[in-house]
Motif scaffolding. Sequence first.
Motif, PDB file in Angstrom:
ATOM      1  N   UNK A 136       0.840  -1.214   0.000  1.00  0.00           N
ATOM      2  CA  UNK A 136       0.000   0.000   0.000  1.00  0.00           C
ATOM      3  C   UNK A 136       0.870   1.258   0.000  1.00  0.00           C
ATOM      4  N   UNK A 137       0.362   2.277  -0.637  1.00  0.00           N
ATOM      5  CA  UNK A 137       1.105   3.540  -0.686  1.00  0.00           C
ATOM      6  C   UNK A 137       1.266   4.117   0.726  1.00  0.00           C
ATOM      7  N   UNK A 138       0.207   4.034   1.514  1.00  0.00           N
ATOM      8  CA  UNK A 138       0.274   4.514   2.903  1.00  0.00           C
ATOM      9  C   UNK A 138       0.264   3.296   3.826  1.00  0.00           C
ATOM     10  N   UNK A 139       1.371   3.043   4.476  1.00  0.00           N
ATOM     11  CA  UNK A 139       1.405   1.879   5.364  1.00  0.00           C
ATOM     12  C   UNK A 139       2.400   2.125   6.487  1.00  0.00           C
ATOM     13  N   UNK A 140       2.258   1.296   7.533  1.00  0.00           N
ATOM     14  CA  UNK A 140       3.181   1.387   8.669  1.00  0.00           C
ATOM     15  C   UNK A 140       3.113   0.061   9.424  1.00  0.00           C
ATOM     16  N   UNK A 518      -8.728   2.545   6.544  1.00  0.00           N
ATOM     17  CA  UNK A 518      -7.566   1.849   7.116  1.00  0.00           C
ATOM     18  C   UNK A 518      -7.898   0.377   7.374  1.00  0.00           C
ATOM     19  N   UNK A 519      -6.945  -0.449   6.991  1.00  0.00           N
ATOM     20  CA  UNK A 519      -7.028  -1.876   7.321  1.00  0.00           C
ATOM     21  C   UNK A 519      -5.849  -2.177   8.261  1.00  0.00           C
ATOM     22  N   UNK A 520      -6.161  -2.905   9.322  1.00  0.00           N
ATOM     23  CA  UNK A 520      -5.113  -3.179  10.329  1.00  0.00           C
ATOM     24  C   UNK A 520      -5.062  -4.689  10.591  1.00  0.00           C
ATOM     25  N   UNK A 527       1.936  -5.020  14.674  1.00  0.00           N
ATOM     26  CA  UNK A 527       0.715  -4.564  13.996  1.00  0.00           C
ATOM     27  C   UNK A 527       1.084  -3.962  12.644  1.00  0.00           C
ATOM     28  N   UNK A 528       0.221  -4.268  11.645  1.00  0.00           N
ATOM     29  CA  UNK A 528       0.462  -3.793  10.278  1.00  0.00           C
ATOM     30  C   UNK A 528      -0.716  -2.901   9.865  1.00  0.00           C
TER      31      UNK A 528
END
Lengths: 565, 216
Positions: A136-140, A518-520, A527-528
Amino acid sequence: MATDARPVATPQAAGLDPFGTVWRLLANAKFALTLIALAVLFGLIGVVVPQLPEAMRGNAAAKAAWIELRRDDYGAFTGPMDRLGMFEIFQAPWFVGLWIVIIVAVTVCAVSRFRPTARSIHRPQREVSERYFETAHHRADYTHPGGAATVEAALRKRRYRVERVREADGTAYLFAERFGWSHYGTFVSHLALLMVLVGSVLTKFGGYNETFALAEGNPGIPIFATPGGGQIFVKMVDAVRGVDATGNIVDFRSHLEVTRGDRAVTCTSTVNDPCSAFGYKFHQAAFFDDLARLKVTAPNGQVVFDQVVDFNAKSTIVPAFRVTNAVGQVLFEGAVAQLATDTGLSDGREDDVALGELAFPVSSGSDVYLAYALSWRVVGSELRVGIAGGGFDQPRGLSQGESVADVGFRVEYLGPRAIPALRVDDLPGADGPVTFQLTNDPASGPRLAVAGLSEDVAFLSANAPVEFENGYSYEFRGRLDGAGIDVRRDPGDTFLWVAVGMAMLGLGMTFYLPRRRLWVKVTPARSYFAGIAEKPARYGRELRRMGAEMGSRDALRPEDVREDG
Amino acid sequence: MDGDNLPLPDERPNRRREYSGAGSTLGVAMLIVLAVAAALWWFEVRNPDSGGGVDSGEFGIVELPQGLNRGGQKPAAQVGRPAPDFLLASPEGADTRLSALRGQWVLLNFWASWCEPCRSETPDLQSLSVRLKERPFTVVGVNQQERPATAREFTESFGLTYPIVLDRDGEVSQAYRVGRGLPVSLLLDPQGVIRKIYLGRLSADALAEVERMAAT
């Protein structure tokens, strides 16, 4: 309009589907651009080529006569152009149909895009591929204490709507969303843009704006340059300069009569409050008080001149006086007309002196008048006045504000005034140029001083015809006011105002209610996070900072810390 | 559910077009178009304030009878062409047909009471009319779109004796290429052919020319 390169979701091929074919055509970007190009091309032709006036439509004889006149310009092409409808483009069914197809195509595109958007908002994809957490472009991703419950709490604190979608093997899958409906903001903005276009087209083709100078007492004048059944006439009934008790101007207003055919509407227009009639607005744009109506009758009784004399802001500077009697009664107050000029001794104008006469009744309402001879000239920056006659044994000089007393009267020089003055070269009955001066004494009313019809300057009082030596009768029919009236019609203005409101709403939704999806994946170890946000958003950093707040020690990157610092 | 088989999310659903059936795609679009059209009609066309207007019915430009068009050219407001025929009413309601004046010179004068040059030239036209009353000549004043009462007031004010007709819906003015730039005069010969077109107030020279031609 369909302009992006994304694949079009096509209808299922289940035999013959004419509606599906129509949809593919209407949603096709090239088709849409072709339609727009054709509309612009024929619109330009319609502007360049003269169009058959509205009044002549439906009258074959009138149309034929009008078309014949076009042969001067178009020669042999006139016939074919007529057959192709080039002289009636904007009324041609095919041109109207072209625009209808464009509008339908735009609407079909918008509807076709709306459905997937609405489904995405109301029935979002709650689970994503495992791969998405890595691409994903936005992820952590980071470790933190507390597991899924801590993540849920942190998201809710940030006004997310959180849903625990699935749990398996100690791993919890969460779906969270904030301001998901703000995606509609894009549609609102695009709809606003469409309305701006519709409003602009309406303004361009249906708008009208022209200013007219209207004098009281004149017949109504047509507002359209081209005669036709819908012609509107506007007549000035009364132009008013409103003053308060202290003489200050408080407003200008015009009482108008607007007619179309046999229907008449009367209304009042002010500077800030235009009046409306027949779909048009009438704005007060200017005010004139230098108009006079004059009627001239020839010796044989034929009326040869019955018009408004417009001084058109032309004026001359003359002195104004106030004459009071011993008890303070005002016998005269106003400007005096110039009767002659003493050209002096030099060839130049430096020693020219204007001559006039101050005449006033010896008592209020009396027919007996007393007169003083006046002379004036500019000395330095001042208009200096000399007064003689009456009980003065020698001329007295007066500066502005000074007064002299004489046998029970006090004459005060109020200062210079500009009065309407105009030279007319072709007044009926006159052998040469005639000069008009318009004066206004509150006691005796307005008077028209006329020089050039007789040896002496003649003063015409209102509605009192005077016959001159040439046999012509001249009747000053009163001083008139007039106003500049701005006539407008803007059928697109409602659209434009609504469009502005919608644009503000749409942009506000887009920029001030930032959408987050958001998907977590919360595993026992880590945690992703993977999400969707608009491009400018630094959503990854938002997620990492949230991790720090949850107690994570590895969430923040060095650049996050530097930026915070 | 196997997470690896799940699709990637659609990050920009508003960029995608989707056909969901004739009714729900084309039908909804048509409904929206019709609703907007209805709103436009309601607010911009149906608006009672925008009513009014003149329909002059039978009056206006009429077909020139075949027998009166010897040259066979189509009538047009051009020098050398037959003048477009018209049927108009006077302020008192009497009908006047231009082609009924065949056999005499006609000075067709388009005017309006609000037009200052028209007011200036009207006494000259009245004088011309009186001077040539023994000749086969007539002035016909065509009032542009004003009410009968306005035209009547004007004719009474100037003591006019030549015929005045009312072009209430402006159709005749259009056919003669006369806009708001009044006055315009056309001199027609006894065959109804336009011999001269005068734009603006008739000058002394123009009046003399009309008088000279009408005397031939």
